[in-house]
Motif scaffolding. Structure first.
Motif, PDB file in Angstrom:
ATOM      1  N   ALA A 153       0.170   3.321  -5.267  1.00  0.00           N
ATOM      2  CA  ALA A 153      -0.732   2.400  -4.549  1.00  0.00           C
ATOM      3  C   ALA A 153      -2.147   2.649  -5.077  1.00  0.00           C
ATOM      4  O   ALA A 153      -2.316   3.023  -6.231  1.00  0.00           O
ATOM      5  CB  ALA A 153      -0.634   2.596  -3.044  1.00  0.00           C
ATOM      6  N   LYS A 154      -3.136   2.490  -4.241  1.00  0.00           N
ATOM      7  CA  LYS A 154      -4.542   2.770  -4.555  1.00  0.00           C
ATOM      8  C   LYS A 154      -4.949   2.379  -5.981  1.00  0.00           C
ATOM      9  O   LYS A 154      -5.303   1.244  -6.238  1.00  0.00           O
ATOM     10  CB  LYS A 154      -4.849   4.245  -4.278  1.00  0.00           C
ATOM     11  N   GLY A 155      -4.895   3.315  -6.914  1.00  0.00           N
ATOM     12  CA  GLY A 155      -5.361   3.082  -8.286  1.00  0.00           C
ATOM     13  C   GLY A 155      -4.607   1.993  -9.022  1.00  0.00           C
ATOM     14  O   GLY A 155      -5.066   1.500 -10.056  1.00  0.00           O
ATOM     15  N   ALA A 181       7.314  14.897  -2.203  1.00  0.00           N
ATOM     16  CA  ALA A 181       6.057  15.663  -2.248  1.00  0.00           C
ATOM     17  C   ALA A 181       5.054  14.943  -3.140  1.00  0.00           C
ATOM     18  O   ALA A 181       5.427  14.091  -3.949  1.00  0.00           O
ATOM     19  CB  ALA A 181       6.310  17.067  -2.791  1.00  0.00           C
ATOM     20  N   GLU A 182       3.788  15.303  -2.958  1.00  0.00           N
ATOM     21  CA  GLU A 182       2.727  14.808  -3.846  1.00  0.00           C
ATOM     22  C   GLU A 182       2.613  15.780  -5.027  1.00  0.00           C
ATOM     23  O   GLU A 182       2.603  16.993  -4.808  1.00  0.00           O
ATOM     24  CB  GLU A 182       1.384  14.800  -3.111  1.00  0.00           C
ATOM     25  N   PRO A 183       2.494  15.282  -6.248  1.00  0.00           N
ATOM     26  CA  PRO A 183       2.320  16.180  -7.399  1.00  0.00           C
ATOM     27  C   PRO A 183       1.112  17.104  -7.235  1.00  0.00           C
ATOM     28  O   PRO A 183       1.118  18.251  -7.669  1.00  0.00           O
ATOM     29  CB  PRO A 183       2.129  15.229  -8.567  1.00  0.00           C
ATOM     30  N   GLY A 198       1.521  18.192   3.578  1.00  0.00           N
ATOM     31  CA  GLY A 198       1.643  16.962   2.795  1.00  0.00           C
ATOM     32  C   GLY A 198       1.224  15.745   3.605  1.00  0.00           C
ATOM     33  O   GLY A 198       1.251  15.756   4.841  1.00  0.00           O
ATOM     34  N   TYR A 199       0.836  14.683   2.888  1.00  0.00           N
ATOM     35  CA  TYR A 199       0.481  13.426   3.562  1.00  0.00           C
ATOM     36  C   TYR A 199       1.205  12.276   2.879  1.00  0.00           C
ATOM     37  O   TYR A 199       1.118  12.113   1.656  1.00  0.00           O
ATOM     38  CB  TYR A 199      -1.040  13.186   3.521  1.00  0.00           C
ATOM     39  N   HIS A 200       1.911  11.493   3.675  1.00  0.00           N
ATOM     40  CA  HIS A 200       2.696  10.394   3.106  1.00  0.00           C
ATOM     41  C   HIS A 200       2.484   9.092   3.867  1.00  0.00           C
ATOM     42  O   HIS A 200       3.403   8.274   3.968  1.00  0.00           O
ATOM     43  CB  HIS A 200       4.176  10.782   3.071  1.00  0.00           C
ATOM     44  N   GLY A 201       1.294   8.928   4.417  1.00  0.00           N
ATOM     45  CA  GLY A 201       0.993   7.666   5.090  1.00  0.00           C
ATOM     46  C   GLY A 201       1.400   7.685   6.550  1.00  0.00           C
ATOM     47  O   GLY A 201       1.752   8.733   7.108  1.00  0.00           O
ATOM     48  N   THR A 202       1.374   6.509   7.148  1.00  0.00           N
ATOM     49  CA  THR A 202       1.433   6.473   8.611  1.00  0.00           C
ATOM     50  C   THR A 202       2.606   5.697   9.206  1.00  0.00           C
ATOM     51  O   THR A 202       2.689   5.562  10.412  1.00  0.00           O
ATOM     52  CB  THR A 202       0.131   5.851   9.149  1.00  0.00           C
ATOM     53  N   GLY A 234       0.837  -1.202   0.000  1.00  0.00           N
ATOM     54  CA  GLY A 234       0.000   0.000   0.000  1.00  0.00           C
ATOM     55  C   GLY A 234       0.864   1.242   0.000  1.00  0.00           C
ATOM     56  O   GLY A 234       2.098   1.171  -0.154  1.00  0.00           O
ATOM     57  N   GLY A 235       0.214   2.392   0.186  1.00  0.00           N
ATOM     58  CA  GLY A 235       0.895   3.671   0.055  1.00  0.00           C
ATOM     59  C   GLY A 235       1.962   3.916   1.107  1.00  0.00           C
ATOM     60  O   GLY A 235       3.055   4.396   0.794  1.00  0.00           O
ATOM     61  N   SER A 236       1.651   3.611   2.362  1.00  0.00           N
ATOM     62  CA  SER A 236       2.638   3.865   3.422  1.00  0.00           C
ATOM     63  C   SER A 236       3.890   3.032   3.182  1.00  0.00           C
ATOM     64  O   SER A 236       5.018   3.501   3.381  1.00  0.00           O
ATOM     65  CB  SER A 236       2.053   3.516   4.794  1.00  0.00           C
ATOM     66  N   ASP A 237       3.688   1.804   2.745  1.00  0.00           N
ATOM     67  CA  ASP A 237       4.829   0.929   2.416  1.00  0.00           C
ATOM     68  C   ASP A 237       5.641   1.516   1.267  1.00  0.00           C
ATOM     69  O   ASP A 237       6.873   1.440   1.263  1.00  0.00           O
ATOM     70  CB  ASP A 237       4.338  -0.442   1.924  1.00  0.00           C
ATOM     71  N   ALA A 282       8.354  11.425  -5.893  1.00  0.00           N
ATOM     72  CA  ALA A 282       6.972  11.853  -6.141  1.00  0.00           C
ATOM     73  C   ALA A 282       6.042  10.856  -5.452  1.00  0.00           C
ATOM     74  O   ALA A 282       6.048   9.672  -5.793  1.00  0.00           O
ATOM     75  CB  ALA A 282       6.699  11.875  -7.641  1.00  0.00           C
ATOM     76  N   ASP A 283       5.291  11.336  -4.490  1.00  0.00           N
ATOM     77  CA  ASP A 283       4.316  10.464  -3.839  1.00  0.00           C
ATOM     78  C   ASP A 283       3.028  10.523  -4.662  1.00  0.00           C
ATOM     79  O   ASP A 283       2.219  11.443  -4.547  1.00  0.00           O
ATOM     80  CB  ASP A 283       4.074  10.908  -2.395  1.00  0.00           C
ATOM     81  N   GLU A 284       2.881   9.503  -5.517  1.00  0.00           N
ATOM     82  CA  GLU A 284       1.769   9.449  -6.487  1.00  0.00           C
ATOM     83  C   GLU A 284       0.683   8.481  -6.019  1.00  0.00           C
ATOM     84  O   GLU A 284      -0.026   7.906  -6.853  1.00  0.00           O
ATOM     85  CB  GLU A 284       2.306   8.971  -7.844  1.00  0.00           C
ATOM     86  N   VAL A 285       0.598   8.283  -4.711  1.00  0.00           N
ATOM     87  CA  VAL A 285      -0.364   7.296  -4.211  1.00  0.00           C
ATOM     88  C   VAL A 285      -1.788   7.669  -4.644  1.00  0.00           C
ATOM     89  O   VAL A 285      -2.584   6.803  -5.002  1.00  0.00           O
ATOM     90  CB  VAL A 285      -0.226   7.140  -2.680  1.00  0.00           C
ATOM     91  N   ILE A 286      -2.082   8.963  -4.663  1.00  0.00           N
ATOM     92  CA  ILE A 286      -3.398   9.396  -5.142  1.00  0.00           C
ATOM     93  C   ILE A 286      -3.363   9.745  -6.633  1.00  0.00           C
ATOM     94  O   ILE A 286      -4.241   9.345  -7.399  1.00  0.00           O
ATOM     95  CB  ILE A 286      -3.899  10.610  -4.324  1.00  0.00           C
ATOM     96  N   THR A 287      -2.339  10.491  -7.038  1.00  0.00           N
ATOM     97  CA  THR A 287      -2.334  11.013  -8.414  1.00  0.00           C
ATOM     98  C   THR A 287      -1.954   9.963  -9.452  1.00  0.00           C
ATOM     99  O   THR A 287      -2.238  10.139 -10.647  1.00  0.00           O
ATOM    100  CB  THR A 287      -1.367  12.216  -8.532  1.00  0.00           C
TER     101      THR A 287
END
Ligand SMILES: Cc1ncc(COP(=O)(O)O)c(C=O)c1O
Length: 452
Positions: free
Chosen positions: A287-289, A225-227, A151-155, A118-121, A258-263
């Motif tokens: 992750a996610k998508g 950072a997240e794009p 910014g948010y980069h998981g937990t 997942g994203g945090s990993d 680039a934290d593209e977990v959402i984008t």
């Protein structure tokens, strides 16, 4: 209601300690239990039907009942439900996915991918690879990370350390040493009083460069950072920001993560968020998508520069002491492979461009409400920021329950939205149609008319 529904409602938050929730609150105000999904629609355990304008959690990009993904999962379950990919082992689906993902990211110069859950990993993996990259080059002083406020980069501890929101940090301090935060190019609320996006992009880039110089460039491993910031409230940077960041990273030899977990995978209207800004990162967190939310999966994509250092290492320290039992899980890999095919066959990114433009245009209508301070977004990720006083941009106070009342009203009308801080966040599945978008907007108008 059935006995089963009664049982679930009764036990809702009794034993299930839910993420990001105070167990006291969850017991008092029990969340709606979602029990069924079809396309863009979900049903709660009581049978109430709503449009899922959250897409699971920025993840169910192809809706909830895609038969092609379902079939791919079932076929893989019948063939090989699991085999690890630790040293000396692998499985064919993970290999196939590595080929397809690397191909998909060819324009970004990606050479290899490290799988996770997942994203945090994916963030944890990127941060660790960045440190090892420098150690392999005998620049072991380069251990620090710089990231953005909001910014948010998981937990995980790494992600929490680079996160820019106190809610995810304070209770877990002390966090990783050597993590520093700079200003986000946030037009609506910025520290410089700027209202010209290009000036703001420049100013924030200057702040990044100053921080790098202050820390000592040869002590910085990476900037992450997240794009487009997601959880922070869909903060879309000015178009010059990421190109300037890339320039600065190159100038000081710093890796760009680039934290593209959402984008990643189309949400912002390009297959990857970095492409919005014509920038190539060195590491991408995905992750996610990637599996359209059908199964937990994450990946860290590795660009050529980083990969070559590991490949050409002669010191014998190039092995990564990192990975998870389920890295490259074959069933999750099968889900991802089919996700990529569906995305291509149905031109999902093209849909996001068209439908997203309509969505962002229509959401501007909400500026007419006194409680809406800002409307911002790109593609199918949008936030309405609520304020106490529009002229003064006074942040909605924690005791003001306007946002939760609006969300509740929308839910009762047949629309699920997400609230985060002072923001209403809308991130429908990427298969949403124009009609779906009008449904979201019209339902929200009705909720605002009644509550706001
Ligand atoms: C940008 C970003 N990075 C990392 C994460 C963490 O992902 P996960 O919740 O899958 O661990 C998220 C989750 O929303 C995210 O938005």
């Amino acid at each position: 209601m059935s006995d089963y529904a009664d049982f679930i409602n009764e036990n809702n938050a009794k034993f299930f300690w839910q993420p990001m929730e105070n167990p006291q609150n969850a017991v008092k105000k029990r969340p709606d239990v979602i029990a069924k999904g079809e396309g863009c629609w979900i049903w709660d355990i009581n049978g109430h039907k709503t449009f899922d304008a959250v897409a699971g959690l920025w993840s169910s990009n192809l809706g909830h009942s895609n038969q092609r993904i379902r079939n791919a999962i079932v076929e893989q379950l019948d063939t090989l439900p699991f085999y690890n990919s630790f040293r000396g082992n692998t499985n064919n689906k993970a290999v196939e996915l590595s080929v397809e993902l690397t191909k998909l990211m060819q324009p970004d110069d990606v050479q290899s991918v490290v799988f996770c859950n997942g994203g945090s990993d994916a963030v944890e993996t990127a941060l660790k690879l960045a440190r090892q990259y420098w150690k392999l080059q005998n620049q072991g002083d380069r251990t620090k990370f710089i990231s953005l406020k909001q910014g948010y980069h998981g937990t995980h501890f790494g992600g929490a350390s680079v996160n820019g929101n106190i809610n995810f940090r304070r209770m877990y301090e002390p966090l990783l040493p050597g993590c520093f935060h700079v200003e986000t190019p946030w037009l609506y609320r910025n520290a410089f009083g700027l209202d010209d996006p290009i000036e703001l992009g420049k100013q924030c880039a200057v702040m990044l460069e100053r921080e790098i110089i202050f820390q000592g460039p040869d002590t910085i491993a990476a900037f992450i950072a997240e794009p487009v910031q997601g959880a922070g409230g869909v903060i879309v940077p000015p178009e010059n920001y990421w190109p300037l960041v890339r320039e600065i990273c190159d100038k000081y030899g710093i890796l760009l993560i680039a934290d593209e977990v959402i984008t990643g995978f189309g949400r912002a209207g390009e297959m990857f968020g970095t492409r919005l800004w014509n920038v190539k990162a060195d590491l991408w967190c995905l992750a996610k998508g990637i599996s359209a939310g059908y199964l937990p999966l994450g990946a860290t994509a590795v660009g050529r520069k980083v990969f070559d250092v590991f490949m050409n290492d002669t010191s014998g320290r190039g092995s990564i002491g990192h990975g998870y039992t389920y890295s490259g899980h074959p069933v999750a890999a099968a889900a991802a492979l089919e996700t990529f095919k569906v995305m291509a066959d149905e031109n999902i990114v093209g849909n996001v461009k068209t439908v997203g433009a309509h969505f962002n245009k229509r959401l501007q209508e909400f500026k007419k409400y006194d409680c809406v301070g800002d409307v911002r977004g790109i593609g199918l990720m949008v936030a309405l920021e609520l304020v106490e006083d529009k002229a003064k941009k006074t942040t909605l106070s924690k005791s003001n329950n306007l946002l939760s009342r609006l969300a509740r009203n929308a839910y009762e009308r047949g629309l699920t939205v997400r609230t985060s801080g002072a923001n209403m966040i809308l991130s429908p599945p990427l298969i949403a149609t124009m009609t779906d978008i009008d449904y979201i907007v019209d339902t929200l108008h009705a909720a605002f008319a009644e509550i706001a």
